[in-house]
Design an enzyme around this catalytic site. Structure first.
Site, PDB file in Angstrom:
ATOM      1  N   LEU A 117      30.441  38.028  57.148  1.00 35.37           N
ATOM      2  CA  LEU A 117      30.085  39.295  57.333  1.00 35.37           C
ATOM      3  C   LEU A 117      28.448  39.520  57.531  1.00 35.37           C
ATOM      4  O   LEU A 117      27.964  38.419  56.673  1.00 35.37           O
ATOM      5  CB  LEU A 117      30.435  40.197  56.131  1.00 35.37           C
ATOM      6  CG  LEU A 117      32.049  40.238  55.935  1.00 35.37           C
ATOM      7  CD1 LEU A 117      32.306  41.390  54.524  1.00 35.37           C
ATOM      8  CD2 LEU A 117      32.656  41.053  57.124  1.00 35.37           C
ATOM      9  N   ASP A 118      28.136  39.964  58.407  1.00 33.34           N
ATOM     10  CA  ASP A 118      26.497  40.142  58.618  1.00 33.34           C
ATOM     11  C   ASP A 118      25.676  40.726  57.386  1.00 33.34           C
ATOM     12  O   ASP A 118      26.463  41.306  56.461  1.00 33.34           O
ATOM     13  CB  ASP A 118      25.830  40.686  59.841  1.00 33.34           C
ATOM     14  CG  ASP A 118      26.265  42.320  59.937  1.00 33.34           C
ATOM     15  OD1 ASP A 118      25.860  42.847  58.916  1.00 33.34           O
ATOM     16  OD2 ASP A 118      26.767  42.777  61.067  1.00 33.34           O
ATOM     17  N   ARG A 119      24.557  40.586  57.126  1.00 34.18           N
ATOM     18  CA  ARG A 119      23.845  41.033  56.007  1.00 34.18           C
ATOM     19  C   ARG A 119      24.017  42.206  55.817  1.00 34.18           C
ATOM     20  O   ARG A 119      24.069  42.724  54.497  1.00 34.18           O
ATOM     21  CB  ARG A 119      22.276  40.682  56.130  1.00 34.18           C
ATOM     22  CG  ARG A 119      21.566  40.764  55.058  1.00 34.18           C
ATOM     23  CD  ARG A 119      19.930  40.724  55.386  1.00 34.18           C
ATOM     24  NE  ARG A 119      19.157  40.907  54.316  1.00 34.18           N
ATOM     25  CZ  ARG A 119      17.674  40.936  54.296  1.00 34.18           C
ATOM     26  NH1 ARG A 119      16.925  40.964  55.351  1.00 34.18           N
ATOM     27  NH2 ARG A 119      17.107  41.158  53.106  1.00 34.18           N
ATOM     28  N   THR A 121      26.567  44.367  56.373  1.00 32.54           N
ATOM     29  CA  THR A 121      27.939  44.599  56.408  1.00 32.54           C
ATOM     30  C   THR A 121      28.360  44.487  55.265  1.00 32.54           C
ATOM     31  O   THR A 121      28.262  43.468  54.531  1.00 32.54           O
ATOM     32  CB  THR A 121      29.050  43.990  57.712  1.00 32.54           C
ATOM     33  OG1 THR A 121      28.476  44.240  58.768  1.00 32.54           O
ATOM     34  CG2 THR A 121      30.405  44.378  57.428  1.00 32.54           C
TER      35      THR A 121
END
Length: 250
Positions: A117-119, A121
């Protein structure tokens, strides 16, 4: 309330990795430490000393010994973690930013994240020690659903939902949702539930932006059979699952 649900139009892997990576995936040592052990002649593969760190093996089936002790694969462990906003899905960050492993107890640091998951999210992140299971969950061919609650700026229309499930080209890639439900739509912002079968880099953010909508917030609430439930940001739940020669069917 406008709503659309549309479907996108439209083997088991060998699992062989380098010996250093195999030892890391088995939770025995970091890749750097594994490389030193191998070059020192302390590692055997199928009964023979192996000094080549790049030797390809399957960590789930290979007979590996370190200093005479057999490295055994543990039973499958799955952890459901509620990733907070601003935390990175990585082991270490060169800039010293907070990672998921800063929030998890040391006993879980040998587990790897199933996808990322990106930073910015939040929501459900799976971690496991089972490389085959991880490969099964992340392979788009298996169509394991990942469900997100997404808030975007502006009015998201049914026509745009249909476009999202048909596919949008961005930077040489086709970004596509399995289904899109519009829970709320107004001139100010819209609330969506989006199901994906793949996890390209920042795919939902890029998909929405290609349709003219900036993502305000993005939260994963389900991955396959696993649901976030009532876990609060930073909390986790450990699931012990008996080891199996085949990935579990979802």
């Amino acid at each position: 309330m406008p709503k659309t649900t549309a479907k996108k139009s439209g083997s088991k892997q060998s699992g062989r990795v380098s010996l250093t990576r195999a030892l890391s995936k088995l939770g025995f040592a970091s890749r750097t430490e594994a490389g030193q052990l191998i070059k020192s002649g302390l590692v055997k593969v199928h009964g023979s000393v192996e000094k080549n760190p790049a030797r390809r093996v399957n960590p789930d089936t290979a007979h590996i010994e370190v200093a005479g002790a057999k490295i055994k694969k543990e039973g499958r462990i799955v952890v459901i973690f509620h990733k907070p906003k601003g935390v990175l899905t990585t082991k270490r960050d060169p800039e010293g930013r907070e990672t998921i492993y800063d929030l998890l107890p040391e006993g879980l640091h040998s587990l790897h994240a199933v996808g990322r998951l990106d930073r910015h999210t939040t929501g459900l992140l799976l971690l496991t020690n089972d490389t085959q299971y991880s490969s099964y969950l992340t392979d788009p061919k298996n169509e394991v659903p990942r469900i997100y609650v997404v808030c975007v700026r502006g009015e998201f229309t049914i026509a745009q939902a249909v476009r999202a499930t048909s596919g949008v080209e961005d930077d040489g890639e086709t970004l596509i949702a399995s289904s899109v439900e519009i829970a709320k739509s107004s001139g100010k912002e819209s609330l969506l539930k989006i199901t994906m079968f793949e996890g390209k880099n920042r795919e939902i953010r890029r998909l929405c932006l290609s349709l003219g909508h900036e993502v305000i917030s993005l939260k994963r609430i389900r991955y396959g059979e696993y649901e976030l439930g009532s876990l609060k940001p930073g909390e986790y739940q450990i699931l012990d699952i008996a080891a199996s020669s085949k990935p579990a069917k979802l």
